[in-house]
Design a protein around this motif. Structure first.
Motif, mmCIF file in Angstrom:
data_model
loop_
_atom_site.group_PDB
_atom_site.id
_atom_site.type_symbol
_atom_site.label_atom_id
_atom_site.label_comp_id
_atom_site.label_asym_id
_atom_site.label_seq_id
_atom_site.Cartn_x
_atom_site.Cartn_y
_atom_site.Cartn_z
ATOM 1 N N LEU A 4 16.152 -51.418 174.882
ATOM 2 C CA LEU A 4 17.278 -50.725 175.521
ATOM 3 C C LEU A 4 18.618 -51.198 174.975
ATOM 4 O O LEU A 4 19.673 -50.707 175.391
ATOM 5 N N GLY A 5 18.582 -52.129 174.068
ATOM 6 C CA GLY A 5 19.843 -52.658 173.528
ATOM 7 C C GLY A 5 20.511 -53.563 174.555
ATOM 8 O O GLY A 5 19.844 -54.147 175.412
ATOM 9 N N HIS A 6 21.822 -53.651 174.483
ATOM 10 C CA HIS A 6 22.552 -54.533 175.400
ATOM 11 C C HIS A 6 22.923 -53.809 176.684
ATOM 12 O O HIS A 6 22.900 -52.575 176.744
ATOM 13 N N HIS A 60 25.490 -41.237 169.962
ATOM 14 C CA HIS A 60 25.074 -42.090 171.083
ATOM 15 C C HIS A 60 26.246 -42.705 171.826
ATOM 16 O O HIS A 60 26.108 -43.151 172.946
ATOM 17 N N TYR A 61 27.385 -42.790 171.174
ATOM 18 C CA TYR A 61 28.507 -43.526 171.781
ATOM 19 C C TYR A 61 29.705 -42.623 172.052
ATOM 20 O O TYR A 61 30.815 -43.093 172.200
ATOM 21 N N ARG A 64 31.264 -49.340 175.881
ATOM 22 C CA ARG A 64 30.206 -48.731 175.066
ATOM 23 C C ARG A 64 28.829 -49.354 175.326
ATOM 24 O O ARG A 64 27.814 -48.835 174.901
ATOM 25 N N ASN A 88 25.002 -48.949 180.211
ATOM 26 C CA ASN A 88 23.835 -48.073 180.074
ATOM 27 C C ASN A 88 23.808 -46.966 181.122
ATOM 28 O O ASN A 88 24.632 -46.950 182.043
ATOM 29 N N HIS A 89 22.825 -46.065 180.937
ATOM 30 C CA HIS A 89 22.708 -44.876 181.801
ATOM 31 C C HIS A 89 21.756 -45.088 182.974
ATOM 32 O O HIS A 89 20.699 -45.695 182.817
ATOM 33 N N TYR A 123 25.239 -40.661 182.261
ATOM 34 C CA TYR A 123 25.789 -40.074 181.023
ATOM 35 C C TYR A 123 25.935 -38.559 181.097
ATOM 36 O O TYR A 123 26.594 -37.965 180.263
ATOM 37 N N TYR A 163 23.209 -34.987 177.340
ATOM 38 C CA TYR A 163 23.058 -36.235 176.581
ATOM 39 C C TYR A 163 21.599 -36.500 176.191
ATOM 40 O O TYR A 163 21.281 -36.690 175.033
ATOM 41 N N TRP A 164 20.718 -36.474 177.177
ATOM 42 C CA TRP A 164 19.331 -36.859 176.890
ATOM 43 C C TRP A 164 18.558 -35.738 176.207
ATOM 44 O O TRP A 164 17.595 -35.989 175.496
ATOM 45 N N GLU A 213 19.265 -36.267 172.628
ATOM 46 C CA GLU A 213 18.534 -37.445 172.151
ATOM 47 C C GLU A 213 17.049 -37.117 171.973
ATOM 48 O O GLU A 213 16.357 -37.788 171.223
ATOM 49 N N PHE A 240 15.026 -44.361 180.273
ATOM 50 C CA PHE A 240 14.272 -45.363 181.028
ATOM 51 C C PHE A 240 14.876 -45.403 182.436
ATOM 52 O O PHE A 240 16.093 -45.513 182.576
#
Ligand SMILES: C[S@@+](CC[C@H](N)C(=O)[O-])C[C@H]1O[C@@H](n2cnc3c(N)ncnc32)[C@H](O)[C@@H]1O
Length: 232
Positions: free
Chosen positions: A66-68, A103-104, A148, A151-152, A197, A204-205, A208, A213
């Protein structure tokens, strides 16, 4: 010091006349910042310039690719509803609507029609077409701040509001539109800051091509030694 330390949105070109006209024409609800909010904005702008992230927030890497994410420090006070957290900063541009968001990217204005002169100014390589629609984007891919990394979630504790920064005595640059993150639901120490988001367009999704998640502010939390713990 964090790499992402751009306090507010920036733009190569002067987009103000178009943005002001579109807000009026489309009757976009833009909230003018109160004195107290201007002061809060000024404080966070100074903190971002000095060190990127305020002391009460922690950035941590999450599991599941999920990144940061951004968390409220477990040793700090809860964040009350209505608290201004941060402007969503990045490069502000008016681009053809068919461009993918990325994404950003945030899209404060979804549909803008431009005059012949404006198209020639903003999109000079293509022939004029009155019906070509454009969007206003704020893209934090290359430059931005900690917003940035938020998260969503479909059950968020942060909301993005469209705000106007009026002329002020704090030395803040005035702006007809700025996306600002506010606390929408009280945030407890250790919880993650999450925003939804999806705007009205819910795209958004879809763009993508993945399902997000499912996260609530307590799905992952920070322990007192600042480690990520998963909700049982
Ligand atoms: C604005 S960034 C958020 C910060 C990101 N985690 C990072 O470290 O750069 C948006 C990206 O984060 C990821 N992301 C955020 N919320 C998510 C969620 N609920 N489920 C899956 N991925 C998510 C997706 O890759 C998304 O494109």
């Amino acid at each position: 010091m964090m790499k992402y330390n751009l306090p507010r949105q920036v733009s190569r070109l002067d987009l103000k006349p178009i943005i002001e006209r579109e807000i009026k024409k489309q009757e976009i609800a833009v909230m003018t910042l109160t004195k107290k909010q201007q002061e809060e904005l000024n404080t966070i702008v100074e903190v971002i310039e000095a060190k990127g992230l305020p002391e009460y927030l922690i950035r941590r890497k999450l599991p599941h690719n999920l990144g940061h994410g951004i968390f409220l420090h477990p040793g700090k006070d809860p964040l009350p509803r209505g608290r201004l957290i941060v402007p969503y900063s990045g490069e502000k541009e008016i681009v053809p609507a068919e461009y993918e968001g990325g994404h950003y990217a945030f899209t404060p204005l979804e549909k803008i029609y431009l005059s012949r002169e404006e198209q020639a100014f903003l999109d000079p390589t293509i022939a004029y077409k009155a019906r070509r629609s454009y969007t206003l984007k704020v893209d934090a891919l290359q430059r931005g701040n900690f917003a940035r990394f938020v998260n969503h979630s479909s059950t968020p504790n942060i909301e993005a509001r469209l705000c106007r920064v009026p002329k002020n005595s704090f030395g803040l640059r005035a702006s007809p539109i700025e996306v600002i993150y506010f606390v929408s639901k009280r945030i407890l120490p250790g919880q993650q800051l999450l925003v939804c988001y999806e705007g009205e367009e819910n795209c958004y999704w879809n763009e993508e091509g993945i399902k997000p998640f499912p996260m609530t502010p307590s799905t992952f939390q920070l322990s007192s030694d600042l480690k990520i713990i998963s909700e049982k």
